[in-house]
Design a protein around this motif. Structure first.
Motif, short mmCIF file in Angstrom:
data_model
loop_
_atom_site.label_atom_id
_atom_site.label_comp_id
_atom_site.label_asym_id
_atom_site.label_seq_id
_atom_site.Cartn_x
_atom_site.Cartn_y
_atom_site.Cartn_z
N GLY A 43 0.83 -1.21 0.00
CA GLY A 43 0.00 0.00 0.00
C GLY A 43 0.86 1.26 0.00
O GLY A 43 0.40 2.32 0.42
N TYR A 44 2.12 1.13 -0.42
CA TYR A 44 3.05 2.26 -0.59
C TYR A 44 3.39 2.96 0.72
O TYR A 44 3.71 4.14 0.74
CB TYR A 44 2.52 3.28 -1.62
CG TYR A 44 2.40 2.68 -3.00
CD1 TYR A 44 3.50 2.69 -3.87
CD2 TYR A 44 1.22 2.10 -3.45
CE1 TYR A 44 3.41 2.13 -5.13
CE2 TYR A 44 1.12 1.53 -4.71
CZ TYR A 44 2.22 1.55 -5.54
OH TYR A 44 2.14 0.99 -6.79
N ALA A 45 3.31 2.21 1.85
CA ALA A 45 3.78 2.78 3.12
C ALA A 45 5.27 2.47 3.28
O ALA A 45 5.79 1.57 2.63
CB ALA A 45 2.99 2.17 4.27
N ARG A 46 5.93 3.23 4.17
CA ARG A 46 7.29 2.88 4.59
C ARG A 46 7.13 2.06 5.85
O ARG A 46 6.48 2.50 6.81
CB ARG A 46 8.10 4.15 4.87
CG ARG A 46 8.41 4.96 3.61
CD ARG A 46 9.01 6.32 3.91
NE ARG A 46 8.04 7.17 4.59
CZ ARG A 46 8.30 7.89 5.69
NH1 ARG A 46 9.50 7.85 6.24
NH2 ARG A 46 7.38 8.64 6.23
N VAL A 47 7.65 0.86 5.86
CA VAL A 47 7.33 -0.07 6.95
C VAL A 47 8.58 -0.44 7.74
O VAL A 47 9.60 -0.81 7.15
CB VAL A 47 6.67 -1.36 6.40
CG1 VAL A 47 6.34 -2.33 7.53
CG2 VAL A 47 5.41 -1.02 5.60
N SER A 48 8.49 -0.32 9.07
CA SER A 48 9.57 -0.83 9.92
C SER A 48 9.01 -1.92 10.81
O SER A 48 7.79 -1.99 11.06
CB SER A 48 10.21 0.29 10.73
OG SER A 48 9.26 0.88 11.55
N VAL A 49 9.91 -2.76 11.29
CA VAL A 49 9.50 -3.93 12.08
C VAL A 49 10.24 -3.92 13.40
O VAL A 49 11.45 -3.65 13.46
CB VAL A 49 9.82 -5.23 11.30
CG1 VAL A 49 9.73 -6.45 12.20
CG2 VAL A 49 8.89 -5.37 10.10
N VAL A 50 9.50 -4.23 14.48
CA VAL A 50 10.12 -4.43 15.79
C VAL A 50 9.79 -5.86 16.22
O VAL A 50 8.60 -6.25 16.19
CB VAL A 50 9.53 -3.45 16.84
CG1 VAL A 50 10.13 -3.71 18.21
CG2 VAL A 50 9.76 -2.02 16.42
N ASP A 51 10.79 -6.64 16.57
CA ASP A 51 10.54 -7.99 17.07
C ASP A 51 11.56 -8.26 18.17
O ASP A 51 12.73 -7.88 18.04
CB ASP A 51 10.64 -9.03 15.95
CG ASP A 51 10.01 -10.36 16.34
OD1 ASP A 51 8.99 -10.74 15.72
OD2 ASP A 51 10.52 -11.02 17.29
N VAL A 52 11.11 -8.92 19.24
CA VAL A 52 12.03 -9.18 20.36
C VAL A 52 13.10 -10.21 19.97
O VAL A 52 14.12 -10.31 20.64
CB VAL A 52 11.27 -9.68 21.62
CG1 VAL A 52 10.48 -8.54 22.25
CG2 VAL A 52 10.35 -10.85 21.28
N ASN A 53 12.87 -10.96 18.92
CA ASN A 53 13.80 -12.02 18.52
C ASN A 53 14.77 -11.49 17.44
O ASN A 53 14.33 -11.13 16.35
CB ASN A 53 12.98 -13.20 17.97
CG ASN A 53 13.85 -14.38 17.60
OD1 ASN A 53 15.05 -14.25 17.42
ND2 ASN A 53 13.22 -15.54 17.47
#
Ligand SMILES: NC(=O)c1ccc[n+]([C@@H]2O[C@H](COP(=O)([O-])OP(=O)(O)OC[C@H]3O[C@@H](n4cnc5c(N)ncnc54)[C@H](O)[C@@H]3O)[C@@H](O)[C@H]2O)c1
Length: 386
Positions: free
Chosen positions: A210-220
């Motif tokens: 959907g043309y967003a800038r996406v970041s990810v947070v994961d504890v692993n």
């Protein structure tokens, strides 16, 4: 002729239609009661009617905040017992679950471990076993194996459920629900996804689509590396929270976003949860924080917290699963749920026939069931020649 949306869904649950026709002949649940605690919406109607066609007496209730009134009326009109109505009140919902168990079902179809956990408080002899739909339920029931001592097959741990529903369908329905509920753009927006398991991978990919800038947070860190190699940014948690225009939690954990994050949040940030339990975003803690001056409740299940320093924080569905909330919620795609519910029907059939025993307590779907359901889906798409 006119027909309802539930009729549309039933028409397109092709696997369940085939199984229902077979069950009407084989009657695998004749004389048995199946107690269910699963979201009551159009697709589950198709599943519960399939079980009924297999001879079961079905006694159902929904999950917190996702029960759809038209699904309840449809099931009641078909003669199934549905306990309770839509509720966000955990105590009221607890009463409904206990009412299902009071019927001492022979089989349980659970979603989140709600029924099996309560069964252990007041056990009875006749329970053969059953199924659990979700990751959250598996995590809750695993430590209870020694007490449960019955076959319980975890649908979530089928590879089919992982890729068809958790990854592809939750991603699509989260994007669809965000657009439908907020009518806001995703183009160029900074979206932070908490959790990069099967669901998080799909959510991140769909918002990128959907043309967003996406970041990810994961504890692993291993999972964070995977997100990085998939092309998502993986900044430290505080930076990811502070940059976000939209934060989506989908971890299965509690208190992922709490009032302690309020100082970090950008003005206008939207918070949404797609994880099973409404505990990933601590809505009660956010609302009670002294930094909140007042709240504005919008139609369509959106709430704005106005902070004393002038920032606004918007919360979708008060932290309940937003892809099953808002006006005209659709949930996950019909095909993904048809696959998952075909697994449900086949697993309950196996438990009823006692082809699995107590050594299969909180374990994944047996491989032959996965293979048969996958082949059946593909055979419908590409009918074998001749
Ligand atoms: N909304 C829906 O329609 C839908 C459908 C299926 C599953 N679910 C639910 O979505 C949730 C996630 O499911 P899944 O299959 O992706 O689970 P998963 O176990 O595959 O992945 C969860 C991820 O979250 C990470 N995580 C755990 N705690 C975290 C935290 N505090 N901060 C950041 N990351 C954290 C884990 O390391 C893991 O990578 C579960 O609650 C599941 O029941 C929702």
């Amino acid at each position: 002729m006119t027909a309802t949306r539930i009729d549309w869904v039933r028409e397109h649950c092709q696997l369940l239609r085939g199984i229902a026709a077979e069950f009407a002949r084989t009657r695998p649940f004749a004389g048995l009661t199946i107690g269910t605690g699963i979201h009551l919406e159009a697709k589950t109607v198709a599943l519960l009617l399939t079980l009924r066609d297999g001879g079961a007496r079905v006694i159902s209730t929904g999950n917190l905040n996702s029960t759809q009134p038209d699904a309840v009326s449809f099931l009641r009109a078909e003669g199934l017992t549905v306990i309770g109505e839509a509720t966000k009140d955990a105590q009221e919902h607890d009463g409904y679950l206990r009412e299902v168990l009071a019927a001492e079902p022979d089989l349980i179809l659970d979603n989140g471990g709600d029924l099996f956990a309560r069964y252990l408080e007041h056990p009875y002899d006749g329970l053969i076993g059953g199924t659990e739909e979700t990751t959250s339920g598996r995590m809750r029931l695993e430590p209870l194996r020694a007490q449960l001592r019955r076959p319980i097959l975890v649908i979530n741990d089928s590879p089919i459920k992982q890729f068809a529903e958790n990854e592809h369908a939750v991603g699509q329905s989260s994007l669809e629900s965000y657009l439908r509920m907020t009518n806001r753009t995703t183009n160029g927006e900074q979206v932070t996804v908490f959790g990069y398991g099967a669901c998080g991978r799909g959510v991140a990919a769909s918002f990128r689509g959907g043309y967003a800038r996406v970041s990810v947070v994961d504890v692993n860190p291993v999972t964070r590396l995977q997100a990085h190699l998939d092309g998502f940014s993986t900044p430290p948690r505080a930076a990811a929270v502070a940059q976000a225009d939209l934060i989506i939690t989908v971890t299965g954990a509690r208190d992922v976003i709490t009032a302690a994050d309020l100082p970090l949040l950008r003005d206008g940030v939207i918070l949404a949860n797609a994880g099973h339990f409404p505990a990933e975003i601590d809505a009660a803690g956010l609302l009670a924080d002294p930094a909140v001056a007042r709240t504005v409740e919008y139609a369509g299940d959106m709430l704005t917290l106005e902070l004393r320093d002038g920032r606004r924080v918007h919360l979708l569905a008060r932290g309940h699963m937003f892809n099953l909330a808002g006006p005209r919620p659709l949930g996950n795609s019909i095909e993904s749920m048809d696959l998952g519910f075909a697994l449900q029907a086949r697993c309950l059939e196996a438990v009823a026939a006692r082809t699995v025993d107590e050594t299969s307590c909180v374990v994944p779907v047996p491989g032959p069931i996965d293979a048969a359901v996958a082949a059946s889906f593909l055979d419908r798409k590409y009918p074998p020649a001749g």
